[in-house]
Design a protein around this motif. Structure first.
Motif, short mmCIF file in Angstrom:
data_model
loop_
_atom_site.label_atom_id
_atom_site.label_comp_id
_atom_site.label_asym_id
_atom_site.label_seq_id
_atom_site.Cartn_x
_atom_site.Cartn_y
_atom_site.Cartn_z
N HIS A 24 58.70 13.32 30.78
CA HIS A 24 57.73 12.46 29.47
C HIS A 24 59.08 13.47 28.45
O HIS A 24 59.57 14.73 28.14
N ASP A 46 60.06 21.36 26.90
CA ASP A 46 59.39 20.11 27.88
C ASP A 46 58.46 19.50 26.83
O ASP A 46 58.63 18.77 25.42
N ASP A 47 59.53 18.04 27.43
CA ASP A 47 60.05 17.87 29.08
C ASP A 47 61.17 17.22 29.26
O ASP A 47 61.67 16.58 30.10
N GLU A 65 52.93 12.19 26.84
CA GLU A 65 52.59 12.93 27.71
C GLU A 65 51.25 13.95 27.17
O GLU A 65 50.69 14.24 27.70
N GLU A 66 52.17 14.32 25.94
CA GLU A 66 51.38 15.94 24.69
C GLU A 66 49.80 15.47 24.48
O GLU A 66 49.46 16.41 24.26
N ASP A 99 57.65 17.93 35.35
CA ASP A 99 57.06 18.16 34.17
C ASP A 99 57.03 19.75 34.22
O ASP A 99 57.49 20.98 35.49
N VAL A 100 57.19 20.87 33.36
CA VAL A 100 57.91 21.82 33.64
C VAL A 100 56.88 23.14 33.41
O VAL A 100 55.41 22.33 33.70
MN MN Z 1 55.47 18.60 29.49
#
Ligand code: MN
Ligand code: MN
Length: 469
Positions: A109, A269-270, A299-300, A346-347
């Protein structure tokens, strides 16, 4: 000296992960540092979800990808991309096998936590022109005060005219900041809980202080700011109604440490997984299965919305691949999903030796030990996770091992302490095999996140190997 029997046995049976820097060849070391320089350039030109789509699209085009809308039909080896509303980009290299045999996809993302403006943001108080904000994503609010912020905005007028403004990135630009209370007067504030130390309604951005010269006019500072915006961009206050103005840290990504082994930068991120997933697909030739790289938005804040991973635009993209490859038929889409293999890139929060009590050290990921496989996310009893089946974990691990990718495996933090989710769940719900695998990050969701250059490079290698299968 020869190892003892116990030492040999331990070497063979234990899963002890060393830092990837140990015993690294000169050749790999220079590849790692070169890749990191390119990654930092990408970070510096891609601070928002729209910028990351623009930068990534340019890289795709340079590498032979064309807009899917311009293609009539597709054959093996063709490279295409589709942009959804400037905020998400899907790309694919058509494989030798039929799409029904599944795609190999990596999804990351491009959106990151930040400070957005409210719909009616501009006001004047006590000699200052200020912006009211609403933060985006999970932040520790106190971290966002007293740092230089840059403005990345889009105004769209009611006639459709679009005005893009970036201010605070160039050396000669002014920056913005959120003020905080001086310690001398902060006795009451310091007694607040840390999470209330700075509250949402206190995150106001300082935007100006010179009044418009006219004694008869009230709110002259606000007027002067609007006049400046109007003179340069033709913007009126009403235009904030249809705008997206994001404030992000103005500082640049930099090498961190005497040995320059890490990257400090905003939005890793990310974007670290965006960049490595993108670079990973560029040089794979014509893969066996169609390879797909997705850089998604929202995403967040829960994967939702028209540009989030839940959006049916993803189905539209895959269906268009089916149509143009002349492979569509009833249920073809579902069959593609059913046979597909996905890394949700993703992290993960890296173990922080300054805060050991929040981590289970034996199940944490560490800076410098490669990308981490996360079998499940979620919280409190894996709730909300799309846990990857052991069979699929084994397959992905097998690919990494065959390609000498250094990896680790982890879960986020101690049991019942918190947790989180990724887009893995929304892809798994579509019937795809999904696993989380991404780069460990220190100070995640802060304005200045930290990654290891070794992990960044290994993530690229891991993703490239996965696309190839
Ligand atoms: Mn992420
Ligand atoms: Mn995040």
């Amino acid at each position: 000296m020869e190892n003892t029997e116990g030492q040999k046995l331990k070497e063979e049976l234990f899963n002890d992960k060393k830092t990837g820097w140990e015993g690294m060849s000169e050749e790999i070391r220079s590849a790692v540092f070169k890749f990191a320089d390119e990654y930092m350039d990408y970070l510096n030109s891609s601070k928002t979800e729209k910028e990351i789509v623009k930068t990534s699209k340019d890289i795709f085009i340079k590498n032979g990808f064309v807009d899917l809308n311009e293609k009539q039909d597709l054959k093996a080896g063709d490279r295409v991309f589709l942009v959804n509303r400037d905020r998400t980009i899907f790309s694919a290299i058509i494989g030798q096998e039929s799409l029904e045999n599944g795609i190999r996809m990596i999804a990351a993302h491009g959106d990151s936590p930040r400070i957005d403006l409210k719909p009616n943001p501009l006001y004047e108080d006590s000699g200052l022109g200020l912006f009211k904000t609403h933060y985006y994503g999970g932040i520790k609010k106190y971290q966002w005060t007293n740092i230089p912020l840059s403005m990345h905005g889009t105004f769209v007028k009611s006639n459709g005219e679009k005005i893009e403004i970036t201010m605070g990135e160039k050396e000669e630009d002014p920056i913005f900041t959120i003020s905080d209370l001086l310690p001398h007067l902060a006795a009451q504030q310091m007694d607040r809980k840390l999470k209330e130390g700075v509250q949402g309604e206190e995150l106001n951005i300082v935007a100006g202080s010179i009044p418009f010269e006219d004694e008869k006019v009230s709110e002259a500072i606000k007027l002067n700011i609007l006049k400046l915006l109007n003179d340069t961009y033709g913007i009126k206050e009403i235009d904030f109604t249809s705008s997206e103005i994001e404030f992000v840290p103005a500082f640049k990504a930099k090498s961190l440490g005497f040995d320059r082994s890490m990257v400090a930068g905003y939005g890793q991120d990310d974007k670290v997984c965006c960049y490595t997933a993108l670079r990973g697909i560029l040089d794979i030739g014509t893969p066996k299965n169609t390879a797909v790289c997705v850089l998604t938005d929202k995403e967040e804040i829960g994967f939702c919305g028209v540009t989030g991973m839940e959006s049916k635009t993803f189905e539209y993209f895959i269906t268009e691949l089916l149509n143009k490859a002349d492979q569509n038929r009833p249920n073809a889409l579902e069959k593609v999903f059913h046979n597909s293999k996905v890394i949700s890139a993703d992290v993960d929060g890296a173990f922080d030796p300054s805060f050991p009590s929040s981590f289970d050290k034996t199940n944490s990921c560490f800076i410098g030990k490669g990308p981490t496989i996360v079998k499940y996310t979620g919280s409190r009893g894996k709730s909300g996770a799309s846990e990857a089946p052991a069979e699929f974990v084994a397959e992905v691990r097998g690919i990494f091992e065959k390609n000498s990718v250094v990896y680790q495996s982890s879960e986020l933090g101690k049991v019942d302490l918190g947790g989180g989710g990724t887009i893995a769940v929304v892809l798994a719900n579509r019937g795809m095999s999904v696993i989380d695998c991404g780069v460990p990050v220190l100070s995640m969701h802060s304005p200045y996140e930290i990654t290891s250059k070794f992990d960044v490079y290994q993530a690229y290698k891991a993703y490239e190997a996965f696309y190839k299968g």
